[in-house]
Design a protein around this motif. Sequence first.
Motif, PDB file in Angstrom:
ATOM      1  N   ARG A 167      35.626 -19.778  -0.459  1.00 39.77           N
ATOM      2  CA  ARG A 167      35.635 -18.461   0.174  1.00 39.77           C
ATOM      3  C   ARG A 167      36.112 -18.573   1.617  1.00 39.77           C
ATOM      4  NH1 ARG A 167      31.098 -18.373  -3.092  1.00 39.77           N
ATOM      5  NH2 ARG A 167      31.148 -16.706  -4.629  1.00 39.77           N
ATOM      6  N   SER A 192      40.151 -13.212   2.075  1.00 42.81           N
ATOM      7  CA  SER A 192      40.058 -13.894   0.777  1.00 42.81           C
ATOM      8  C   SER A 192      41.443 -14.348   0.333  1.00 42.81           C
ATOM      9  CB  SER A 192      39.487 -12.956  -0.282  1.00 42.81           C
ATOM     10  OG  SER A 192      38.155 -12.660  -0.003  1.00 42.81           O
ATOM     11  N   ALA A 221      41.613 -15.768  -5.303  1.00 42.55           N
ATOM     12  CA  ALA A 221      40.157 -15.919  -5.163  1.00 42.55           C
ATOM     13  C   ALA A 221      39.409 -15.849  -6.489  1.00 42.55           C
ATOM     14  CB  ALA A 221      39.611 -14.853  -4.207  1.00 42.55           C
TER      15      ALA A 221
END
Length: 140
Positions: free
Chosen positions: A112, A116, A120
């Motif tokens: 993370r 982002s 992701a």
Amino acid sequence: MLVSRIDPWSQTIRLLSSGFRRANVDAGTQLVPERATSCGFEATPDTSHLPHLKVSLIERTTSLTVTIAWRDSTSCFYGAQVWRVANAKVSGTCVLSGQRIRRGNRIFHPQRSKPSPVNARAMILESALNALEPLQISPI
């Protein structure tokens, strides 16, 4: 006059994707992955809807993290992205092997960060990485 229903950009990306060949130039012809590797642990995803994606294991940095090279000609490139181990929170597909991922399976996912990363939500099964390069546990 016939109007093509195929998006020209998508067709161009499919035709230019390395590691794939077309058996026929019909619009209905499926792309077929070729199982060749270049350097490191490069793998072409088994999912035919991602012919533009190349995922490579660069190194296992710790027992809980790996460094991945992610090359997606349609969205992003990460030359050395850190992925962490976790239990899958949702079902999905392993981008490395094409295997189904079920909620609770051990997976690696991009670390993370803010903002982002584009990938992701991507997941790699821990077992798929172990098949490429088993975790080496050094004696204490």
